[in-house]
Write a protein that holds these residues in place. Structure first.
Motif, PDB file in Angstrom:
ATOM      1  N   GLN A  55      69.061  21.005  26.048  1.00 58.37           N
ATOM      2  CA  GLN A  55      68.839  19.569  26.211  1.00 58.37           C
ATOM      3  C   GLN A  55      67.535  19.296  26.947  1.00 58.37           C
ATOM      4  OE1 GLN A  55      71.609  21.394  26.905  1.00 58.37           O
ATOM      5  NE2 GLN A  55      73.209  20.049  27.710  1.00 58.37           N
ATOM      6  N   GLY A  56      67.142  20.233  27.814  1.00 59.67           N
ATOM      7  CA  GLY A  56      65.972  19.994  28.659  1.00 59.67           C
ATOM      8  C   GLY A  56      64.662  20.400  28.023  1.00 59.67           C
ATOM      9  N   ARG A  57      64.744  21.118  26.892  1.00 57.26           N
ATOM     10  CA  ARG A  57      63.520  21.685  26.324  1.00 57.26           C
ATOM     11  C   ARG A  57      62.487  20.651  25.864  1.00 57.26           C
ATOM     12  NH1 ARG A  57      62.980  26.550  28.319  1.00 57.26           N
ATOM     13  NH2 ARG A  57      60.919  25.729  27.924  1.00 57.26           N
ATOM     14  N   PRO A  58      62.885  19.585  25.164  1.00 53.90           N
ATOM     15  CA  PRO A  58      61.845  18.694  24.622  1.00 53.90           C
ATOM     16  C   PRO A  58      60.843  18.204  25.664  1.00 53.90           C
ATOM     17  CG  PRO A  58      63.984  18.099  23.738  1.00 53.90           C
ATOM     18  CD  PRO A  58      64.232  19.140  24.780  1.00 53.90           C
ATOM     19  N   GLU A  59      61.323  17.948  26.887  1.00 52.96           N
ATOM     20  CA  GLU A  59      60.406  17.429  27.910  1.00 52.96           C
ATOM     21  C   GLU A  59      59.925  18.520  28.847  1.00 52.96           C
ATOM     22  OE1 GLU A  59      61.839  13.290  29.507  1.00 52.96           O
ATOM     23  OE2 GLU A  59      63.558  14.501  28.915  1.00 52.96           O
ATOM     24  N   GLY A  60      60.260  19.787  28.520  1.00 49.22           N
ATOM     25  CA  GLY A  60      60.013  20.890  29.450  1.00 49.22           C
ATOM     26  C   GLY A  60      58.601  20.922  30.000  1.00 49.22           C
ATOM     27  N   LYS A  61      57.614  20.831  29.096  1.00 49.97           N
ATOM     28  CA  LYS A  61      56.224  20.985  29.540  1.00 49.97           C
ATOM     29  C   LYS A  61      55.787  19.830  30.440  1.00 49.97           C
ATOM     30  CE  LYS A  61      54.791  23.856  25.743  1.00 49.97           C
ATOM     31  NZ  LYS A  61      53.805  24.145  24.705  1.00 49.97           N
ATOM     32  N   ASP A  62      56.098  18.628  30.024  1.00 51.79           N
ATOM     33  CA  ASP A  62      55.702  17.467  30.831  1.00 51.79           C
ATOM     34  C   ASP A  62      56.370  17.507  32.200  1.00 51.79           C
ATOM     35  OD1 ASP A  62      54.324  16.447  28.610  1.00 51.79           O
ATOM     36  OD2 ASP A  62      56.236  15.738  27.794  1.00 51.79           O
ATOM     37  N   ARG A  63      57.632  17.931  32.178  1.00 53.11           N
ATOM     38  CA  ARG A  63      58.394  17.944  33.424  1.00 53.11           C
ATOM     39  C   ARG A  63      57.760  18.875  34.440  1.00 53.11           C
ATOM     40  NH1 ARG A  63      63.008  19.686  31.573  1.00 53.11           N
ATOM     41  NH2 ARG A  63      63.693  17.566  31.137  1.00 53.11           N
TER      42      ARG A  63
END
Lengths: 214, 638, 244
Positions: free
Chosen positions: C190-198
């Motif tokens: 669930q967390g992967r799509p925003e991983g980089k920005d996060r």
């Protein structure tokens, strides 16, 4: 882009890479130094000559100098920032359970740096022509230095400190580069321990042998 | 004089909420921006409410007394959160969940509200999973569940023994996302002192900034209270020590009626009290009763160490009395059974006020690792507190005040008797009747906040779009501020001998002894007198050091205790009024021959709703409970 | 039991503080550290002295409110415990106990032992969430997650945000706190799509708040009352470099 260049994590990353590069160089340096144990100066001087003249080594040499500069500058910068992160300290010394090696990296690193400067005066600057001496006969230079007991003792102390530095450095580099996990951590720890003992010990043996047997 | 209109939609049970949503008025995105909403409290109903309303585009202001919203006491919920997913294929359904809650609450809750919360329960699990709450999983990667007291299916989703923490941090993460978006403004370290009502509508609150001591005014088109329960009235409870009733109590004094105040759940398994300095009774999750067996020695005063007592000398009293549900009877039943054994002289431990919760058989059967996987952190916590290792020796547990089913009266819209004032989560009375089943509080809190309030508050605010931003310079705000300042001044000026904590302990003892697990006419009548005396003593002999215009934790405590001293009397009044036993409310005069709670549906199938009446006794209103879809039965777990 | 307590007293953020010594008698060994201090306050108020200000709430080690530096250890000398669960039986009768607030630039002292930990909220605000609004979630079992990953995510997400990692670190670094949040989301699909920005945003905010950098000393791991592991920091580093 600014953020990645100037974030503390990136600085640590660069420091770790530079440090690892220096760690790769140490065994090469040790290999050549071990030739000092031979009574024939030829192999050592040939190796030293090769290191001083071969073009590819020249490139590596520049990289090494850069690595030292980066590692030292970033190390000091981060340390200053870290000190600023706690303007008011504790009255009671922090007794959290950590290894002493990791807490004193700036000091062990600083000591190694001082040794490096002395070392440069004794050898590297001769090669560069900044200091007087015969760059073609480092064998003799080394032999002369190691028979001075106080120099040998200083040399040993420096390598003991280097060992402390390396033991944490290697583990820390893996952690900083994100290459540690539950499975690899103990393995990395053992490798670090072996490296931190074998390399400094290898260097330290040389004046020991020279002092005793020559 | 208030009138109670529960506003339950017409139609069959399973159509009510659908119809409500279909008919609810909407607010356009452009208008939402112009509407302010205040949410007080950031627990498992407040944080979801604030973030959901922020996502919709309302201008939300959130308040909490902690330094950060992540510390609200929902964080301490352990066991799990219920949902009718039926992942185990064990026959669960929305109807079963609804029926279990109604029956668990001993038929003293509103059918329509309960059905609605059961209906949204599945969405709650979907949402929490999507925002990254790490619920326990099977090896195949799907979510797993466990059983909880009072039900015969496995419907409780969990994260080891820290489910409350995990879902609260999930809700907190959505909340900070909205703070970043700018739709929600966070006001931490503020304590609500009073509600501001203008022309009959809730229009704002007065809070004390706990750092500067300054009293602040905040206005909005609607106010949502998500301020939790009042279990700390017992002083020793499973709640956080700063949890309090002041927000709800002051809303009551401004016209929000209080429902069933005497319905307090006493949790059967907490670490027993060890000494008089103790400030808190630590909960040991009900989920432990899945694998732990409760027992006391068969002989009175058997002081042998528990492991030396052979099987034949042990009385597994829950299994004996309730063969069908065994150790998994609902909380009220388990608590009273423990009290009964201890009162009869079979209790264990140095005080005799404890029973054993034994994992020997479960460890033998499933292995230590399996037990550790499920309850590891609870065993650790128990060991930290008592020094006893529960893997080798039984835990000692005793009941403790835990959850208040009573709270502000709300209609189907979750709106109190003050228009524009909403109450969600534990602070309202709506879903748990006279007893709450385990793992239903996180469900109700999150359901109210995420999936119910956003519809119902919009329905209300649709008629407020023409109201401009509320001015905080009005006479009502001035008065509210002056009232609060006056109270603080009074507390500080007494300069007596006793601290707020001393009074709190005394109050707690009166409440626990007379309005705790069991109640009777004589004790309750006596308690009213005792409380009045204590209140008088409080206002004569209280000692609050420090000033009003600074951080002053003693002043905070004193204000809370002052409100508890008033609330306590209302709880007792309510307990006196209800001459029947139901759920957690056990009147000794009303019991079956085998000592189970005996309801009186003919006379008491109503919600007791109390209206504040100044110095006069509160006025009782009755909301009759109509059961159209379930048949009222004597609750039996035998 | 009897103790000599040396406690940091400071009127407010702008004042200069100092240690005040109190002698406290009648402490029961089963009291928690917080209960001992509450008892001290009760006696101080009785004598007309000013009580000591400190934070505490849940008393079961989960809310993260409490936290003080006790005799050189954040949360005291026993591993895996918060101050509120630290029992007085771990101390020697007659011992001197020195109690200080967390010390770090991003944790300014508010009063006595109470510090401002808003910087943690700011870091979380920078990206510590999954941007899914209410109503948009798919069916929970539509996203299978490897049990091992889910368990590791849980081990990281038990962080209570108390700040002991920062207090223990010689650099006042918040890496363990940040890595716990990053790890939780990095380990779940669930967390992967925003991983980089996060990870970019949270690291940038961490620096902005004035926390130090990580020297991999492990003091944070040793003092974390929830025993969050250093591997999470390695994972954070990994996620950070993958993000560029």
């Amino acid at each position: 882009m600014n953020k990645i260049l100037f974030s503390a994590v990136s600085k640590k990353f660069v420091m770790a890479l530079a440090g690892l590069f220096l760690l790769l160089f140490l065994p090469v340096h040790l290999g050549i130094n071990l030739m000092l144990l031979k009574s024939d100066p030829e192999p050592f001087n040939t190796a030293a000559h090769f290191m001083a003249t071969f073009p590819l080594v020249k490139v590596v040499e520049i990289l090494l100098i850069l690595a030292i500069l980066v590692h030292v500058t970033y190390g000091i910068t981060l340390q200053i920032l870290n000190w600023c992160s706690r303007p008011v300290g504790y009255a009671v010394r922090n007794k959290s359970d950590t290894s002493a090696f990791s807490r004193f990296m700036i000091w062990t690193g600083g000591s190694v740096l001082i040794f490096l400067v002395i070392h440069f005066f004794n050898f590297y600057f001769i090669k560069l022509g900044i200091v007087e001496g015969d760059p073609e006969n480092f064998y003799a230079v080394a032999q002369q230095l190691f028979v001075i007991p106080s120099y040998a003792i200083l040399y040993w102390i420096c390598f003991l400190i280097l060992g402390f530095h390396l033991y944490h450095a290697l583990q820390s580099a893996f952690q900083t580069l994100g290459l540690s996990n539950e499975f690899w951590k103990p393995v990395i720890r053992v490798i670090s321990l072996i490296y931190a003992i074998v390399i400094p010990l290898g260097f330290a043996i040389i004046p020991f042998v020279i002092l005793l047997f020559k | 004089m208030i009138t109670l209109d529960s506003k339950i939609p017409e139609g069959p049970l399973e159509q009510k909420w659908k119809r409500y949503k279909a008919n609810a008025k909407l607010v356009s995105p452009a208008n939402k921006k112009k509407l302010d909403i205040i949410v007080v409290g950031t627990g498992i109903s407040g944080a979801p409410a604030a973030s959901a309303l922020g996502e919709l585009g309302y201008n939300v202001k959130v308040f909490c007394y902690q330094d950060t919203p992540r510390r609200a006491h929902s964080v301490a919920a352990q066991g799990g959160i219920n949902a009718a997913k039926n992942y185990k294929n064990d026959g669960d359904s929305v109807y079963h969940l609804f029926y279990d809650i109604i029956k668990g609450g001993d038929f003293r809750a509103r059918e329509a509200n309960v059905y609605r919360i059961a209906e949204v329960s599945n969405q709650i699990i979907d949402h929490f999973t999507a925002i990254g709450v790490p619920f326990a999983r099977e090896y195949g990667g799907s979510l797993t569940t466990r059983s909880f007291g009072g039900v015969q299916v496995s419907r409780t989703f969990y994260s080891r023994g820290q489910t409350g923490q995990q879902v609260l941090l999930g809700a907190y993460s959505s909340l900070v996302r909205q703070i970043k978006e700018g739709t929600v403004t966070m006001y931490p370290r503020r304590e609500m002192l009073d509600l501001v009502v203008i022309n009959g509508k809730a229009r704002g609150i007065v809070v004390r900034n706990l750092i500067t001591g300054k009293i602040e005014r905040h206005s909005a088109h609607a106010v949502v209270l998500a301020t939790g329960g009042y279990g700390t009235i017992y002083y020793l409870s499973t709640l956080a020590v700063n949890s309090n009733a002041s927000a709800a109590w002051n809303a009551y004094k401004r016209g929000a009626a209080f429902a069933n105040p005497s319905f307090v759940q006493i949790h059967p398994s907490s670490v027993p009290q060890m000494n008089e300095f103790q400030s808190k009774l630590t909960l040991m999750s009900e989920s432990l009763r899945n694998d732990g067996r409760v027992w006391v020695p068969k002989a009175k005063g058997d002081t042998r160490p528990p492991n030396d007592i052979p099987e034949e000398d042990r009385d597994y009293y829950l299994e004996r009395r309730y063969p069908t549900f065994g150790n998994l009877v609902p909380r009220d039943v388990a608590s009273r059974a423990a009290k009964e054994r201890c009162d009869a002289g079979y209790g264990v431990g140095p005080t005799g006020l404890a029973v054993n919760l034994d994992f020997r058989d479960a460890i033998k059967k499933q292995g230590k690792k399996a037990i550790e996987e499920k309850y590891g952190n609870l065993f650790e916590m128990y060991k930290d507190i008592t020094g006893i290792d529960s893997y080798t020796e039984p835990m000692r547990i005793y009941p403790a005040g835990h959850y208040t089913m009573g709270g502000l009266w709300v209609n189907y819209d979750l709106m109190t008797t003050v228009p524009g004032l909403f109450a969600v989560g534990e602070s309202n009375f709506s879903d748990h009747g006279a007893n709450r089943l385990g793992a239903s509080s996180l469900m109700q809190g999150a359901g109210d906040g995420y999936f119910i309030l956003p519809y119902t508050i919009s329905n209300y605010l649709a008629s407020e779009i023409k109201t401009p931003r509320i001015n905080t310079d009005t006479i009502e705000f001035q008065e509210a501020e002056a009232r609060s300042a006056e109270k603080i001044k009074r507390l500080l000026s007494i300069k007596g001998k006793q601290t707020a904590t001393t009074f709190h302990k005394k109050l707690g003892k009166i409440m626990w002894d007379h309005c705790g697990m069991t109640r009777n006419e004589k004790g309750l009548t006596e308690a009213i007198g005792l409380i009045r005396e204590l209140r008088e003593e409080f206002w004569k002999d209280l000692n609050v050091p420090g000033r009003a215009d600074e951080l002053n934790q003693e002043l905070e405590k004193a204000g809370r205790v002052a409100d508890f001293l008033e609330l306590g009397e209302l709880m007792i009044t309510d307990a006196l009024n209800r001459r029947e036993s139901c759920g957690a409310h056990f009147r000794e005069e009303s019991q079956t021959p085998d000592h189970e709670a005996l309801r009186n549906d003919d006379e008491y199938a109503y919600v007791a709703v109390w209206e504040y009446n100044g110095d006069q006794p509160p006025i009782l209103h009755k909301e009759e409970l109509k059961f159209e879809f379930v048949e009222l039965k004597q609750r039996s777990y035998k | 039991m009897k103790f000599k307590l040396k406690i940091w007293k400071q009127r407010d953020a702008h004042s200069r503080g100092s240690f005040v010594t109190y002698d406290l008698d009648g402490v029961a060994p089963e009291m928690s550290f917080i209960e001992m201090l509450t008892y001290l306050n009760e006696t101080l108020i009785g004598k007309g002295d000013e009580p000591v200000t400190f934070e505490h709430d849940c008393h079961e080690g989960i809310c993260g409110s409490c936290g003080m530096y006790i005799n050189g250890y954040p949360h005291g000398p026993v591993k895996g415990l918060t101050t509120c669960l630290l029992s007085m039986r771990y101390f020697k009768d007659g011992e001197t106990i020195v109690i200080e607030p967390w010390r770090a630039k991003p944790f300014p002292v508010i009063k006595d032992l109470m510090v401002d930990r808003t910087s943690f909220d700011k870091i979380q605000q920078a990206g510590g969430f999954i941007s899914i609004s209410v109503g948009a979630a798919p069916e929970a079992n539509a996203i299978p997650v490897r049990k091992h990953s889910s368990d590791l995510a849980f081990d990281a997400s038990v962080c209570i945000g108390c700040g002991a990692c920062v207090a223990a670190c010689k650099n006042a670094s918040a890496m363990l706190f940040v890595s716990a949040k990053i790890s939780q989301y990095a380990l779940l699909p669930q967390g992967r799509p925003e991983g980089k920005d996060r990870v970019r945003a949270m690291i940038a905010e961490m620096d902005k708040q004035g926390f130090g950098s990580c020297s991999n000393t492990g003091a944070c791991e040793a003092q974390c009352p929830k025993q969050i592991k250093l591997f999470n920091i390695a994972r954070l580093n990994r996620e950070y470099f993958k993000a560029y």
